[in-house]
Motif scaffolding. Structure first.
Motif, PDB file in Angstrom:
ATOM      1  N   UNK A  64     213.920  90.888 -48.033  1.00  6.19           N
ATOM      2  CA  UNK A  64     212.980  90.846 -47.282  1.00  6.19           C
ATOM      3  C   UNK A  64     211.645  91.196 -48.183  1.00  6.19           C
ATOM      4  N   UNK A  65     211.787  92.344 -48.930  1.00 10.62           N
ATOM      5  CA  UNK A  65     210.679  92.668 -49.698  1.00 10.62           C
ATOM      6  C   UNK A  65     210.461  91.914 -50.944  1.00 10.62           C
ATOM      7  N   UNK A  66     211.493  91.242 -51.550  1.00  9.93           N
ATOM      8  CA  UNK A  66     211.408  90.234 -52.419  1.00  9.93           C
ATOM      9  C   UNK A  66     210.697  89.030 -52.267  1.00  9.93           C
ATOM     10  N   UNK A  67     210.725  88.560 -51.040  1.00  3.47           N
ATOM     11  CA  UNK A  67     209.825  87.500 -50.422  1.00  3.47           C
ATOM     12  C   UNK A  67     208.625  87.869 -50.030  1.00  3.47           C
ATOM     13  N   UNK A  68     208.404  89.006 -49.753  1.00  2.00           N
ATOM     14  CA  UNK A  68     206.996  89.622 -49.170  1.00  2.00           C
ATOM     15  C   UNK A  68     205.770  89.590 -50.306  1.00  2.00           C
ATOM     16  N   UNK A  69     204.878  88.584 -49.727  1.00  2.00           N
ATOM     17  CA  UNK A  69     203.458  88.676 -50.681  1.00  2.00           C
ATOM     18  C   UNK A  69     202.267  88.993 -49.801  1.00  2.00           C
TER      19      UNK A  69
END
Length: 709
Positions: free
Chosen positions: A467-472
């Motif tokens: 989730x946080x890898x894809x969060x921008x």
């Protein structure tokens, strides 16, 4: 007329376009690293070779042929007990009835009980149970002199049923020196001991039925010492774990730390090993081992029966701890009555060292502390119900049982909750390899629940990383909640790391042996997840965009856009004083719920965990509540995948499962503590609200450019 271009009229052009991040590359990197790490471990550790050594100990001496195909029986050694041979197991209980001396190990004993407890069993039988009632005199335990773990001795003699190879024995060779006096395993009565009886006595099993633990004494004197100090308990721990011997004394213990307890549960095993062995190779190895057994050749070691009582593993020396029998077997097809020479090895028996749980230890009702008055008089006898379990086990399962049994915690005899938790842990760990504590016990179901929780925790960590890898974007993310939960994580990982180093360098043997592995596993399992997850969170919260200039990564911090500023203003409506008040209130509630905590613990680490938890849990909970409030105000769901919220609720509800009789026996379910305090109910309530929001609200946009209107 003043002309203006379009860009000068745009007062807030917003930030640059944020490129969405694909999680497939994260999947690729994670899978690649995992596969490479697994291949490296398999290459270095060679688990298949290790497994073969455990499955087939000392394989170099095996005879590669079945017994019926071997013409020259003098060249091989066959098992005395094969897969079809039935046998009885005679259990006896002996109590020391005289003084003990450091120089002379021979003591006078009195027989309390002897009978066949398992009849016509085989090496294939599993989990056969029996209970015997024994009345134990307490006179020997009132003595102010030295007490030993064998002051109450249990013995098990394996006696073949019907005809067997043992009936043809001519002579035997033992791994125990001839000078060592072996105590009787079963009473002889008025008859004289025969060669048949001598062989049985050689391979019989002897176990101690006394342990020494701290106890609350019964002195009624005002100001009398009630519990031992930490230093005194540490002395007991070190004596218990510095060597492999099962012969223990209370020589260096005080009356507070060395009170005798009776062991009321035992689990014995006969190894299901029926290989045909090469006579020449076996006899060489057996003779070599017998020359150094029982402390022979070691400095400052007296060769005695006590020094033979070591809990060595089967894969190390178990096969050599058998008795070699020379047999005179009548020849079937010979016209002249004569015997042919054959060889056999006796079965290998062992006992699980910590088969008992803390609640299986029965305090001897005597007072050994000097005081002018006592609150309860001493009792002359104590009635003990001895629970015995027998199983035939393969070498692999014997190894598994020994390894699992190594994980135990010294029981805190003054804390009922600690005893219940220890009993539940004991039943669960022994149930992994089939040693049930009662007929209706289901420890593997309990293990299944624990496994589901571990799987759930792992899934939550992986989903959060994705989730946080894809969060921008920070739209819908509570900055205050992030700071509170990150502070909790930092304190936790620092606490685990600091105590790992301290335990590694410390001198406390029991803590080092049994908590170090847990601490380091926790550090290196939680640590990488924690580091990766918090770095990804930091990247998203700081709005860092990672690019590449050739092969060099570059980092650029992007300005906030309108939607992010709006989200930040909504988050700020819940003031910091309110959050601090919530943390303090929950901390006081946590302390209040733990008010019955007994400060007398074996390890000071338990106290530290309690104190740190007072800070950790409130920070995590208020951080989650801050996110819930922002989700409610924005009518959006953020900070995790919805699936993560459902798994968290499921994992939380699993804590209530152990109370159900469906999963556990009526007896063992009483040992499993279930959540019963209001603090835990609050935590579960928060998880329910989080799952409800995941069900009701749409996702906050997190991987694309938000609308700046």
């Amino acid at each position: 007329m003043v002309s203006t271009n379009q860009s000068s009229l745009n007062l807030n052009p917003g930030g640059p376009h944020r490129r969405p991040v694909s999680i497939w590359m994260c999947y690729f990197y994670t899978t690649t690293i995992f596969l490479l790490s697994t291949l490296a471990v398999l290459k270095l550790a060679d688990p298949w070779r290790f497994y073969k050594n455990i499955r087939s100990p000392h394989a170099s001496i095996y005879q590669n042929a079945t017994l019926d195909k071997i013409l020259n029986r003098t060249s091989v050694i066959q098992p005395m007990i094969d897969e079809k041979q039935k046998f009885d197991i005679v259990a006896s209980v002996w109590v020391r009835d005289g003084p003990i001396s450091e120089e002379n190990e021979a003591v006078t004993e009195k027989l309390l009980f002897s009978d066949i407890v398992f009849r016509d069993v085989t090496l294939k039988d599993k989990g056969v149970m029996n209970e015997v009632n024994v009345q134990v005199p307490t006179a020997i335990f009132k003595s102010s002199g030295i007490l030993t773990s064998f002051d109450l001795r249990g013995s098990f003699a394996l006696v073949p049923s019907g005809s067997s190879l043992l009936g043809n024995v001519v002579s035997f060779t033992s791994w125990i020196p001839n000078t060592v006096i072996i105590p009787l395993a079963r009473p002889m009565g008025e008859r004289e001991s025969s060669l048949y009886d001598g062989v049985i006595n050689q391979y019989s099993l002897h176990i101690p039925l006394v342990e020494f633990h701290p106890a609350k004494f019964r002195c009624a004197d005002e100001g009398a010492e009630e519990y031992p100090t930490d230093d005194e308990i540490s002395s007991l721990q070190k004596q218990a774990e510095t060597d492999k011997s099962i012969f223990r004394t209370n020589k260096n213990l005080t009356t507070l730390t060395g009170h005798p307890y009776l062991v009321t549960r035992s689990h014995i095993r006969a190894v299901d090993f029926t290989r045909v062995l090469n006579f020449e190779e076996f006899s060489k190895a057996h003779q070599k081992f017998s020359q150094s057994s029982c402390g022979q050749g070691k400095p400052n070691t007296t060769v005695s029966w006590r020094s033979c009582l070591r809990s060595d593993k089967l894969s190390d020396s178990g096969l050599w701890k058998t008795t070699l029998l020379k047999l005179g077997v009548p020849e079937e097809h010979s016209e002249v009555l004569k015997n042919s020479t054959e060889w056999a090895y006796t079965p290998y028996m062992s006992a699980i060292k910590h088969a008992r749980g803390p609640l299986d230890l029965q305090s001897v009702p005597v007072n050994r502390q000097e005081c002018s008055s006592i609150s309860a008089p001493d009792e002359d006898f104590v009635n003990m119900t001895w629970k015995i379990t027998y199983s035939g086990r393969s070498p692999v399962k014997v190894w598994v049982g020994d390894e699992i049994d190594a994980f135990f915690i010294h029981p805190n005899m003054s804390d009922p909750e600690h005893l219940k938790a220890g009993q539940a842990f004991s039943e669960m760990k022994h149930g992994i390899y089939g040693h049930r504590h009662s007929e209706d016990a289901h420890p593997r179901r309990y293990l299944g629940v624990r496994a589901l929780k571990i799987i759930g925790s792992t899934a939550i960590k992986i989903l959060n990383i994705l989730y946080w890898y894809a969060r921008v974007s920070t739209v819908g993310i509570s900055l205050s909640g992030y700071l509170l939960m990150t502070a909790s994580d930092i304190i936790e990982i620092a606490f685990i790391g600091a105590n790992s180093v301290k335990v590694t360098l410390g001198k406390d043997v029991l803590v080092r042996d049994h908590l170090l592995l847990y601490l380091w596993i926790t550090l290196f399992s939680i640590g990488p997840f924690w580091a990766i997850l918090n770095l990804l969170k930091l990247k998203a919260m700081m709005r860092v965009q990672i690019s590449r200039w050739g092969i060099i990564p570059t980092f650029k911090r992007l300005p906030s856009n309108h939607a992010e500023r709006t989200s930040s203003r909504m988050d700020a409506k819940l003031s910091w004083p309110a959050r601090v008040f919530g943390v303090i209130s929950l901390a006081f509630l946590y302390v209040y719920e733990s008010r019955d905590y007994n400060p007398w613990r074996e390890f000071s680490l338990y106290r530290k965990i309690l104190y740190v938890s007072v800070v950790l849990h409130p920070l995590q909970l208020i951080g989650t509540v801050s996110q819930l409030v922002l989700n409610h105000r924005g009518q959006k769901f953020a900070s995790m995948y919805k699936l993560t919220a459902y798994i968290m609720l499921f994992k939380s509800l699993l804590d209530y499962v152990p109370s159900h009789r469906f999963l556990f026996s009526e007896e063992s379910s009483d040992y499993v503590s279930e959540p019963s305090n209001s603090y835990y109910y609050i935590c579960t309530g928060v998880q329910i609200v989080l799952a409800y929001q995941a069900l009701q609200y749409p996702y906050a946009v997190y991987n694309a450019e938000e609308d700046d209107d």
